[in-house]
Design an enzyme around this catalytic site. Structure first.
Site, PDB file in Angstrom:
ATOM      1  N   SER A  77      15.960  14.086  -0.872  1.00 59.22           N
ATOM      2  CA  SER A  77      16.922  13.103  -0.397  1.00 59.22           C
ATOM      3  C   SER A  77      16.256  12.062   0.493  1.00 59.22           C
ATOM      4  O   SER A  77      15.383  12.381   1.297  1.00 59.22           O
ATOM      5  CB  SER A  77      18.025  13.799   0.400  1.00 59.22           C
ATOM      6  N   ARG A 111       0.830  -1.212   0.000  1.00 58.86           N
ATOM      7  CA  ARG A 111       0.000   0.000   0.000  1.00 58.86           C
ATOM      8  C   ARG A 111       0.864   1.261   0.000  1.00 58.86           C
ATOM      9  O   ARG A 111       0.523   2.259  -0.635  1.00 58.86           O
ATOM     10  CB  ARG A 111      -0.966   0.017   1.190  1.00 58.86           C
ATOM     11  N   GLU A 156       1.942   1.532  -3.386  1.00 61.41           N
ATOM     12  CA  GLU A 156       0.801   1.979  -4.178  1.00 61.41           C
ATOM     13  C   GLU A 156       0.602   3.498  -4.080  1.00 61.41           C
ATOM     14  O   GLU A 156       0.226   4.144  -5.064  1.00 61.41           O
ATOM     15  CB  GLU A 156      -0.465   1.259  -3.699  1.00 61.41           C
TER      16      GLU A 156
END
Length: 160
Positions: free
Chosen positions: A126, A100, A103
């Site tokens: 960074s 997730r 995702e």
């Protein structure tokens, strides 16, 4: 309270220190939050140390050795090298929570990039000069939410 433990079958590439630290954590029955307070670090940073994704300082090794009653020389030998980052998770990740997070980047990565470029110019955030923090939020309706704060140094691209 449920505590995070290590299933080595899910993480065959982790360093020896991971097994040592997770075994001590489970034996002492403490959370990453509790360990973080002992070390004076954020709980995500401590968890990353347990997974071998960040370098332990001499102070970290000393405090972990004392807190968990692990032989200092043994722990120092296991933690004093440089991390081999990125080995602990195959891509794309299969573990649902990690997937997730992946995702989120799949769905919103270019939106983040566009907004960051508009605000900061051509560059990147960074992941080395970086910090993160996780908070639990319960709204007025009793719904639980996750807040993940990420703070990375902006690194502008330079012409050469």
């Amino acid at each position: 309270m449920s505590l995070a433990t290590l299933d080595t079958s899910q993480h065959p590439s982790l360093p020896t220190s991971s097994t040592t630290l997770f075994t001590a954590k489970q034996k002492k029955q403490v959370s990453f939050e509790t360990i973080a307070k002992e070390l004076g670090r954020d709980e995500v940073a401590v968890a990353a140390l347990f997974y071998g994704q960040t370098k332990a300082s001499e102070q970290d090794i000393k405090k972990l050795s004392e807190y968990f009653e692990i032989d200092h020389a043994t722990l120092s030998a296991q933690l004093s090298g440089f991390p081999d980052r990125g080995k602990s998770v195959e891509m794309p990740p299969k573990e649902p929570l990690i997937y997730r997070l992946y995702e989120v980047v799949q769905n919103y990565g270019y939106a983040y990039k566009a907004v960051l470029n508009e605000k900061f110019g051509d560059g990147i955030m960074s992941a080395i000069a970086f910090s993160t923090h996780v908070e639990k939020e319960v709204d007025k309706d009793g719904v639980t939410w996750v807040n993940i704060k990420m703070r990375g140094k902006w690194l502008p691209f330079t012409p050469f």
